[in-house]
Scaffold this motif. Structure first.
Motif, PDB file in Angstrom:
ATOM      1  N   MET A   1       0.828  -1.195   0.000  1.00  0.00           N
ATOM      2  CA  MET A   1       0.000   0.000   0.000  1.00  0.00           C
ATOM      3  C   MET A   1       0.870   1.255   0.000  1.00  0.00           C
ATOM      4  SD  MET A   1      -3.269  -0.829   0.157  1.00  0.00           S
ATOM      5  CE  MET A   1      -2.775  -1.998  -1.099  1.00  0.00           C
ATOM      6  N   ARG A   2       0.493   2.216  -0.799  1.00  0.00           N
ATOM      7  CA  ARG A   2       1.251   3.457  -0.871  1.00  0.00           C
ATOM      8  C   ARG A   2       0.471   4.573  -0.172  1.00  0.00           C
ATOM      9  NH1 ARG A   2       2.956   7.020  -6.183  1.00  0.00           N
ATOM     10  NH2 ARG A   2       4.633   8.192  -5.194  1.00  0.00           N
ATOM     11  N   LEU A   3       1.071   5.173   0.846  1.00  0.00           N
ATOM     12  CA  LEU A   3       0.436   6.223   1.626  1.00  0.00           C
ATOM     13  C   LEU A   3       1.152   7.546   1.409  1.00  0.00           C
ATOM     14  CD1 LEU A   3       0.024   4.434   5.097  1.00  0.00           C
ATOM     15  CD2 LEU A   3      -1.376   4.177   3.044  1.00  0.00           C
ATOM     16  N   LEU A   4       0.389   8.643   1.464  1.00  0.00           N
ATOM     17  CA  LEU A   4       0.977   9.978   1.503  1.00  0.00           C
ATOM     18  C   LEU A   4       0.736  10.559   2.875  1.00  0.00           C
ATOM     19  CD1 LEU A   4       2.403  12.334   0.043  1.00  0.00           C
ATOM     20  CD2 LEU A   4       0.124  13.243  -0.472  1.00  0.00           C
ATOM     21  N   LEU A   5       1.810  10.913   3.563  1.00  0.00           N
ATOM     22  CA  LEU A   5       1.744  11.565   4.862  1.00  0.00           C
ATOM     23  C   LEU A   5       1.945  13.057   4.664  1.00  0.00           C
ATOM     24  CD1 LEU A   5       1.774  11.562   7.994  1.00  0.00           C
ATOM     25  CD2 LEU A   5       4.230  11.068   7.868  1.00  0.00           C
ATOM     26  N   VAL A   6       0.976  13.855   5.125  1.00  0.00           N
ATOM     27  CA  VAL A   6       1.061  15.314   5.036  1.00  0.00           C
ATOM     28  C   VAL A   6       1.160  15.841   6.461  1.00  0.00           C
ATOM     29  CG1 VAL A   6       0.061  17.408   4.065  1.00  0.00           C
ATOM     30  CG2 VAL A   6      -0.417  15.199   2.990  1.00  0.00           C
ATOM     31  N   GLU A  23       5.421  -1.408   9.128  1.00  0.00           N
ATOM     32  CA  GLU A  23       4.176  -2.165   8.949  1.00  0.00           C
ATOM     33  C   GLU A  23       3.994  -2.651   7.514  1.00  0.00           C
ATOM     34  OE1 GLU A  23       1.739  -3.078  11.199  1.00  0.00           O
ATOM     35  OE2 GLU A  23       3.220  -2.460  12.696  1.00  0.00           O
ATOM     36  N   GLY A  24       4.938  -2.288   6.640  1.00  0.00           N
ATOM     37  CA  GLY A  24       4.876  -2.760   5.263  1.00  0.00           C
ATOM     38  C   GLY A  24       4.316  -1.767   4.264  1.00  0.00           C
ATOM     39  N   TYR A  25       4.012  -0.531   4.710  1.00  0.00           N
ATOM     40  CA  TYR A  25       3.501   0.482   3.795  1.00  0.00           C
ATOM     41  C   TYR A  25       4.651   1.229   3.118  1.00  0.00           C
ATOM     42  CZ  TYR A  25      -0.883  -0.136   6.375  1.00  0.00           C
ATOM     43  OH  TYR A  25      -2.013  -0.667   6.953  1.00  0.00           O
ATOM     44  N   ALA A  26       4.434   1.617   1.869  1.00  0.00           N
ATOM     45  CA  ALA A  26       5.344   2.561   1.208  1.00  0.00           C
ATOM     46  C   ALA A  26       4.826   3.955   1.531  1.00  0.00           C
ATOM     47  CB  ALA A  26       5.343   2.326  -0.297  1.00  0.00           C
ATOM     48  N   VAL A  27       5.653   4.774   2.182  1.00  0.00           N
ATOM     49  CA  VAL A  27       5.194   6.064   2.703  1.00  0.00           C
ATOM     50  C   VAL A  27       5.990   7.203   2.080  1.00  0.00           C
ATOM     51  CG1 VAL A  27       4.759   7.440   4.775  1.00  0.00           C
ATOM     52  CG2 VAL A  27       4.640   4.948   4.899  1.00  0.00           C
ATOM     53  N   ASP A  28       5.272   8.138   1.447  1.00  0.00           N
ATOM     54  CA  ASP A  28       5.860   9.388   0.979  1.00  0.00           C
ATOM     55  C   ASP A  28       5.384  10.506   1.904  1.00  0.00           C
ATOM     56  OD1 ASP A  28       7.055   8.073  -1.178  1.00  0.00           O
ATOM     57  OD2 ASP A  28       5.261   8.283  -2.396  1.00  0.00           O
ATOM     58  N   TRP A  29       6.212  11.530   2.064  1.00  0.00           N
ATOM     59  CA  TRP A  29       5.951  12.538   3.093  1.00  0.00           C
ATOM     60  C   TRP A  29       6.164  13.938   2.521  1.00  0.00           C
ATOM     61  CZ3 TRP A  29       9.940  13.488   7.536  1.00  0.00           C
ATOM     62  CH2 TRP A  29       9.456  14.477   8.419  1.00  0.00           C
ATOM     63  N   ASP A 188       5.243   0.752  -6.887  1.00  0.00           N
ATOM     64  CA  ASP A 188       4.660   1.859  -6.122  1.00  0.00           C
ATOM     65  C   ASP A 188       4.172   1.393  -4.766  1.00  0.00           C
ATOM     66  OD1 ASP A 188       5.142   3.878  -7.888  1.00  0.00           O
ATOM     67  OD2 ASP A 188       3.141   3.866  -8.796  1.00  0.00           O
ATOM     68  N   ARG A 189       3.674   0.148  -4.700  1.00  0.00           N
ATOM     69  CA  ARG A 189       3.185  -0.382  -3.426  1.00  0.00           C
ATOM     70  C   ARG A 189       4.322  -0.746  -2.478  1.00  0.00           C
ATOM     71  NH1 ARG A 189      -2.214  -2.133  -3.786  1.00  0.00           N
ATOM     72  NH2 ARG A 189      -3.181  -1.066  -5.532  1.00  0.00           N
ATOM     73  N   LEU A 190       5.515  -0.965  -3.028  1.00  0.00           N
ATOM     74  CA  LEU A 190       6.630  -1.464  -2.229  1.00  0.00           C
ATOM     75  C   LEU A 190       7.605  -0.394  -1.789  1.00  0.00           C
ATOM     76  CD1 LEU A 190       7.505  -4.671  -4.292  1.00  0.00           C
ATOM     77  CD2 LEU A 190       6.198  -4.551  -2.177  1.00  0.00           C
ATOM     78  N   TYR A 191       7.721   0.714  -2.551  1.00  0.00           N
ATOM     79  CA  TYR A 191       8.787   1.674  -2.310  1.00  0.00           C
ATOM     80  C   TYR A 191       8.238   3.102  -2.225  1.00  0.00           C
ATOM     81  CZ  TYR A 191      11.860  -2.139  -3.765  1.00  0.00           C
ATOM     82  OH  TYR A 191      12.506  -3.341  -3.867  1.00  0.00           O
ATOM     83  N   GLY A 192       8.781   3.869  -1.287  1.00  0.00           N
ATOM     84  CA  GLY A 192       8.484   5.287  -1.203  1.00  0.00           C
ATOM     85  C   GLY A 192       9.565   6.093  -1.899  1.00  0.00           C
ATOM     86  N   TRP A 193       9.384   7.427  -1.911  1.00  0.00           N
ATOM     87  CA  TRP A 193      10.376   8.308  -2.518  1.00  0.00           C
ATOM     88  C   TRP A 193      11.742   8.097  -1.864  1.00  0.00           C
ATOM     89  CZ3 TRP A 193       6.833  13.075  -1.519  1.00  0.00           C
ATOM     90  CH2 TRP A 193       5.782  13.063  -2.450  1.00  0.00           C
ATOM     91  N   GLY A 194      12.779   8.139  -2.671  1.00  0.00           N
ATOM     92  CA  GLY A 194      14.127   8.084  -2.135  1.00  0.00           C
ATOM     93  C   GLY A 194      14.624   6.684  -1.845  1.00  0.00           C
TER      94      GLY A 194
END
Length: 239
Positions: A1-6, A23-29, A188-194
């Motif tokens: 799962m790909r999440l955006l944290l604001v 927890e296994g989420y791909a998180v962009d911030w 996209d589900r596995l990796y966040g930015w960077g």
């Protein structure tokens, strides 16, 4: 799962991003209203975690007579363009009027800081279930079952040990049996930015899941993507 944290608070943002990735989420911030609007207009996410007390950001500074910026403007802009991406508001604003305004503006849930990470994870799972139209918490296909709450996978009732990214990939496939997911969508589900993405990462995780869950459990339509189940009218290749 790909999440955006604001979230503009550096300590909270770093802590949440680390905890959610574990927890296994791909998180962009992102940390301000301008960056959130730009990102959400150009990229797709499974869910947004939205603070309300955000700086405006961008090239234009707020004048002394203009109202204080609010993360609600991000939510309102999202809904105005008919984007149904689930949004959970995370904020210290705990008045009943604030909650009503947030929910009426299109938020799917509203969580007041400080909160327990277990509660946040439970609310994320509940919102994603509603979004996908599922009432049952478990994800299953054939002899394989995944419990998103405990992160436990079973095959014919016996536990199977998976890595965090194997779990994330399996969860993406089990959420919509029969739906084709491309290599880019799975990345996209596995990796966040960077985060560095190895060129064969998805292939490696698919191979590992097949070894643990059965060689034919995950199918591949060559040049299109991967799926579990049987898309009608389509043939598959195994590699």
């Amino acid at each position: 799962m790909r999440l955006l944290l604001v979230e503009d608070d550096l300590m909270i943002g770093e802590s949440l991003r680390l905890a959610l990735r574990q927890e296994g989420y791909a998180v962009d911030w992102v940390r301000d209203i301008s960056a959130a609007n730009t990102t959400l207009a150009s990229e797709r996410f499974d869910l947004v975690l939205l603070d309300l007390g955000l700086p405006e950001g961008g090239p234009q500074a707020r004048t002394s007579t203009s109202p204080a910026p609010s993360g609600l403007s991000v939510l309102q802009a999202l809904r105005a363009r008919q984007d149904n991406t689930p949004v959970i508001v995370l904020t210290a604003r705990d008045g009943p009027g604030e909650r009503v305004l947030g929910l009426d503006s299109g938020a799917d849930d509203y969580l007041v800081k400080p909160f327990e990470l277990d509660e946040l994870n439970a609310r994320i799972r509940a919102v994603l279930r509603r979004q996908s139209g599922r009432s049952q918490p478990l994800l299953s296909y054939g002899a394989v079952t995944l419990d998103p709450a405990t992160r436990q996978v079973t095959l014919n009732g016996h536990p199977v040990l998976l890595s965090a990214r194997e779990l994330a990939l399996l969860e993406a496939l089990l959420q919509r049996p029969g739906a084709l997911l491309s290599r880019a969508q799975l990345e996209d589900r596995l990796y966040g930015w960077g985060e560095e993405i190895e060129s064969n990462a998805v292939t490696v995780y698919i191979h590992q899941l097949r070894r643990k869950l059965g060689a034919d459990f995950i199918q591949n339509m060559r040049g299109v993507g991967y799926y579990v189940g049987s898309p009608s009218g389509n043939s598959s290749d195994k590699p």
